[in-house]
Design a protein around this motif. Structure first.
Motif, short mmCIF file in Angstrom:
data_model
loop_
_atom_site.label_atom_id
_atom_site.label_comp_id
_atom_site.label_asym_id
_atom_site.label_seq_id
_atom_site.Cartn_x
_atom_site.Cartn_y
_atom_site.Cartn_z
N MET A 23 0.82 -1.22 0.00
CA MET A 23 0.00 0.00 0.00
C MET A 23 0.85 1.26 0.00
O MET A 23 0.32 2.35 0.13
CB MET A 23 -0.90 0.01 1.23
N ARG A 24 2.13 1.08 -0.14
CA ARG A 24 3.05 2.22 -0.15
C ARG A 24 2.99 3.03 1.15
O ARG A 24 3.14 4.25 1.15
CB ARG A 24 2.78 3.14 -1.36
N LEU A 25 2.70 2.34 2.23
CA LEU A 25 2.70 3.03 3.53
C LEU A 25 3.97 2.70 4.30
O LEU A 25 4.18 3.20 5.40
CB LEU A 25 1.49 2.61 4.35
N ILE A 26 4.81 1.86 3.70
CA ILE A 26 5.95 1.36 4.44
C ILE A 26 6.94 2.47 4.80
O ILE A 26 7.58 2.43 5.84
CB ILE A 26 6.65 0.22 3.66
N ASN A 27 7.00 3.52 3.93
CA ASN A 27 7.92 4.60 4.26
C ASN A 27 7.49 5.31 5.53
O ASN A 27 8.33 5.72 6.35
CB ASN A 27 8.02 5.60 3.11
N ASP A 28 6.18 5.45 5.70
CA ASP A 28 5.69 6.07 6.93
C ASP A 28 6.06 5.19 8.13
O ASP A 28 6.45 5.68 9.18
CB ASP A 28 4.17 6.25 6.88
N VAL A 29 5.90 3.87 7.93
CA VAL A 29 6.22 2.95 9.02
C VAL A 29 7.72 3.04 9.34
O VAL A 29 8.11 3.16 10.50
CB VAL A 29 5.82 1.51 8.64
N THR A 30 8.52 2.99 8.30
CA THR A 30 9.98 3.04 8.51
C THR A 30 10.38 4.32 9.25
O THR A 30 11.19 4.28 10.18
CB THR A 30 10.71 2.99 7.15
N ASP A 31 9.81 5.44 8.82
CA ASP A 31 10.15 6.71 9.49
C ASP A 31 9.78 6.66 10.96
O ASP A 31 10.52 7.11 11.83
CB ASP A 31 9.41 7.88 8.82
N TRP A 32 8.60 6.09 11.21
CA TRP A 32 8.15 6.00 12.61
C TRP A 32 9.12 5.13 13.41
O TRP A 32 9.53 5.50 14.51
CB TRP A 32 6.72 5.42 12.65
N VAL A 33 9.50 3.98 12.84
CA VAL A 33 10.40 3.06 13.55
C VAL A 33 11.74 3.73 13.83
O VAL A 33 12.27 3.66 14.94
CB VAL A 33 10.61 1.76 12.73
N LEU A 34 12.26 4.43 12.81
CA LEU A 34 13.55 5.13 12.97
C LEU A 34 13.51 6.10 14.15
O LEU A 34 14.36 6.07 15.04
CB LEU A 34 13.84 5.94 11.71
N MET A 35 12.50 6.95 14.12
CA MET A 35 12.36 7.97 15.16
C MET A 35 12.23 7.33 16.54
O MET A 35 12.93 7.67 17.48
CB MET A 35 11.09 8.80 14.91
#
Ligand code: C2E
Ligand code: MG
Ligand code: MG
Length: 734
Positions: free
Chosen positions: A535-547
């Motif tokens: 769903m192309r939401l993975i970048n949002d997830v990745t950013d959240w995990v990073l932070m």
């Protein structure tokens, strides 16, 4: 005093009609006239002390160590030489010098004249009243002394003026030199610099380099506008108008250069206002940025195209679908058609003939597809053997889609050629169209994907989406909640520690995401990460995990535990242009150093787009972030790329580790991977260590680190402290 300057000039004497008998007369009465000079000097200074300005001057003179008595003596001597020594050698030079000193001490000419008036009064009082002067001499003597006084004052003012003129001259020379330096500097600068008086539309300054850009006169008020490419002029004019309204602006535009080439220039306009806020002039700078623009365009192309086939990549394909949807929404009855293509048998080619053959075949497929479709249609390669097509604007959905599907199938009728091999390939096509199958990009792509799977499974040439194909229908309600889940804080990170095998110390922790779903309870990443990727939401997830991971790491550091946090990264996050920037932002936000995080990438992720992955990994490594290949051994077995990438760790897939103490084959694979890593200078980490026996074997094999339930299960952030209490942790130095 030893001033042997010029003697009194002839002109002075003749103009004032000073002659020898006159001088002679003055000399004759010299005694009478100067007898009381000391008294005069006292009166003189008393007088000066009456005026605030002169009194302050004299006070400062004394404070600086000047001797008033010495000044008084000088005054007496002056009066004496005025009367008696007026033609002595060095007299004029002395007067010029006195004038110079007065100038340097900022004594104004009016005070000088005031002083001479005092001399005048003093002398005339004597001439009129002294009984030692013969009556018949009085008038001539008065006249003579007037002339001498005038001459004396004249020479002193001359000295005053000459000094002033010399100072001005020096200044002027200095300014000339400075101006020369500046203009040679400006001449050698590649940038054009200007200052325009916008009240009168007149140039105040334009640096000579402007000739390199426009050979004829400037068209004012905007420098070089006449040479700007027609289409770009409105933007430049808009920027100028904004500057006229008082804001600094920057604008990029193309300019016809004298050599007939078109070059990119950046203009910066800085307005200057007067005290009322009116813009008086605009200063500016114009510099060539052709190289920058070209580099930017190349980057753009790299970011949007698939390196292997030069087709659009996934991100460009999505952008184009988005654009097409925006475009047709304002039109009635238009359709947007999205197709997903998956090659059949391709994996077999890759496995049996190797990657170079696979790559060559993919290029040929791309070539045939590109030529089968119209210019306006988009053919993209999404990764691996997955291709995609977009028909951006059709009057109907079914017939054009069928026609294109048949054209695509035709591309696979002839065999593909590689050396002496003739390779037959097939393709499965899934089709979804706007508005029938979905209104937005994500839905359309997901539905085309579902249709493609059906085509593949049932060996169909193509398949339109239909309701019954809705992918994993029960999942969809919560799938669509990923974004909401992020903003509702429903996700959390658990952390699983790793230990070093040589001394048992902690080697770091791995962040593993969990979704605490309000309806479905705690969900594991395998159930939603693939969906987020689709769903192309993975970048949002990745950013959240990073932070999040870095914020936890900061808290641990504050408690004295400095241990790197490993973060799992999906393929599409590596494709994300902002990824490196996001990593840096997260580091900055947590006040962390690059060696506080590690990046874990699965082997398959890496291979999905090896060029792009390599680029990102090299950049990460350059800034100091360690990189681990996750689930190593489970994916493609091409090892050639390992040597070329900046890899720090290999994480041996847990499927080999879990049972290595019971399965000889697995143990052999693990040992091989460890040795391979060491040969390449890469450390190995075994994941999925569940039993002490496996741990002992790994230690014996020289494995560097281990992770698994036997050491610790993944635990919530708060649990990590407790774990570090048991294990000799790496303690932060500060
Ligand atoms: P992974 O990166 O290989 O993570 C290790 C997985 O193995 C974790 O599962 C962990 O709980 C599990 N594991 C650890 N020790 C043992 C053991 O001794 N035995 C067994 N059987 N399993 C063990 P988890 O947390 O379910 O994560 C699964 C995968 O999901 C991860 O595999 C990773 O690829 C992905 N993942 C997790 N968090 C993230 C994330 O934040 N972003 C992305 N993109 N992927 C993530
Ligand atoms: Mg991992
Ligand atoms: Mg793993």
């Amino acid at each position: 005093m030893s001033h042997h300057g010029p003697s009194v000039t002839h002109e002075f004497n003749s103009f004032l009609q000073i002659d020898a008998p006159m001088l002679e007369l003055a000399r004759r009465y010299q005694d009478v006239l100067t007898r009381d000079a000391a008294t005069f000097a006292r009166i003189f200074y008393d007088y000066l002390f009456q005026f605030p300005v002169t009194s302050e001057l004299l006070n400062t003179y004394q404070q600086e160590g000047g001797d008033l008595q010495a000044l008084t003596n000088q005054q007496v001597a002056h009066l004496f030489s005025l009367v008696a020594n007026a033609d002595a050698p060095g007299y004029r030079a002395k007067q010029l010098y006195i004038g110079k000193v007065h100038y340097q001490r900022s004594i104004s000419p009016s005070w000088i004249m005031g002083a001479y008036r005092l001399y005048h009064q003093y002398i005339h009082d004597i001439i009129q009243t002294s009984i030692d002067i013969a009556d018949h001499d009085r008038a001539t003597l008065a006249d003579s002394l007037n002339k001498l006084l005038f001459r004396d004052m004249g020479m002193m003012l001359e000295g005053y003026w000459m000094t002033a003129a010399a100072v001005i001259d020096q200044e002027k020379t200095r300014i000339d030199e400075l101006q020369q330096q500046i203009s040679s500097l400006l001449k050698n600068l590649p940038q054009v610099i200007w200052s325009i008086d916008v009240i009168n539309n007149r140039p105040i300054y334009i640096s000579p380099t402007v000739r390199k850009i426009s050979p004829i006169d400037m068209q004012l008020p905007i420098p070089c506008l006449a040479w700007t490419v027609q289409q770009d002029r409105p933007a430049v004019e808009a920027a100028w108008n904004k500057a006229l309204a008082g804001s600094s602006t920057v604008v990029e535009s193309r300019v016809h250069a004298p050599d007939d080439q078109i070059r990119w220039f950046k203009r910066t306009f800085h307005p200057f206002t007067d005290s009322t806020g009116r813009v008086m002039r605009i200063d500016g700078i114009m510099e060539e940025i052709t190289d920058t623009i070209e580099a930017r365009n190349r980057l753009q192309v790299l970011a949007e195209t698939d390196a292997l086939t030069a087709l659009a990549n996934r991100s460009q394909w999505y952008d184009r679908i988005n654009n097409a949807l925006t475009c047709v929404q304002s039109m009635r009855g238009k359709h947007v058609i999205v197709m997903l293509l998956d090659l059949n048998n391709f994996k077999h080619i890759n496995d049996t003939l190797g990657h170079p053959v696979g790559d060559a075949v993919l290029k040929q497929v791309a070539h045939r597809l590109k030529h089968a479709l119209r210019e306006d249609d988009t053919v993209a390669r999404l990764g691996g053997d997955e291709f995609a097509v977009l028909l951006p604007c059709e009057d109907e959905a079914v017939r054009p889609a069928q026609a294109v599907a048949r054209k695509i199938q035709a591309c696979f009728e002839r065999p593909y050629q590689f050396d002496e091999h003739e390779l037959f390939l097939g393709v499965s096509i899934g089709i979804a169209s706007y508005p029938d199958h979905g209104k937005n990009t994500d839905v359309l792509v997901r539905r085309a994907d579902a249709a493609m799977y059906k085509a593949k499974r049932d060996h169909l040439d193509y398949q339109f989406f239909e309701k019954s194909l809705e992918p994993t229908a029960p999942k969809s309600p919560w799938i669509s909640r990923i974004k909401k889940g992020l903003s509702n804080q429903e996700f959390e990170l658990h952390f699983q520690p790793k230990i070093l095998l040589n001394d048992g110390r902690a080697a770091g922790v791995e962040a593993l995401i969990r979704w605490n779903h309000p309806q479905h309870g705690m969900l594991m990443p395998d159930s939603f990460i693939p969906v987020a990727e689709k769903m192309r939401l993975i970048n949002d997830v990745t950013d959240w995990v990073l932070m999040q991971a870095l914020q936890h790491s900061r808290q641990w550091r504050e408690q004295g535990i400095a241990t790197p946090v490993a973060i799992n990264i999906s393929a599409s996050s590596l494709q994300n242009r902002n990824f490196i920037r996001n990593v840096q932002a997260a580091l900055e936000a947590a006040d962390a150093m690059p060696d506080h995080i590690e990046i874990e990438i699965t082997e398959n992720t890496l291979m999905a787009d090896i060029d792009q992955s390599a680029k990102v990994l090299k950049e990460l490594s350059r800034i100091g972030v360690a990189i681990a290949i996750d689930d190593f051994g489970a994916g493609y077995s091409s090892l050639a790329y390992l040597k070329k990438l900046p890899i720090d760790h290999l994480k041996i897939d847990r499927s080999f580790v879990q049972d290595m103490d019971r399965n000889d084959n697995d143990a052999t694979i693990v040992r091989t991977i460890i040795d391979l890593g060491h040969n390449l200078g890469i450390k190995s980490i075994a994941e999925g260590v569940e039993r002490p026996a496996a741990l002992a074997m790994l230690r014996e094999m020289g494995c560097d680190a281990a992770q698994g339930y036997h050491i610790s299960r993944p635990v919530p952030a708060v649990g990590i402290n407790g774990w570090f209490m048991q294990y000799p942790a790496q303690r932060a130095a500060s």
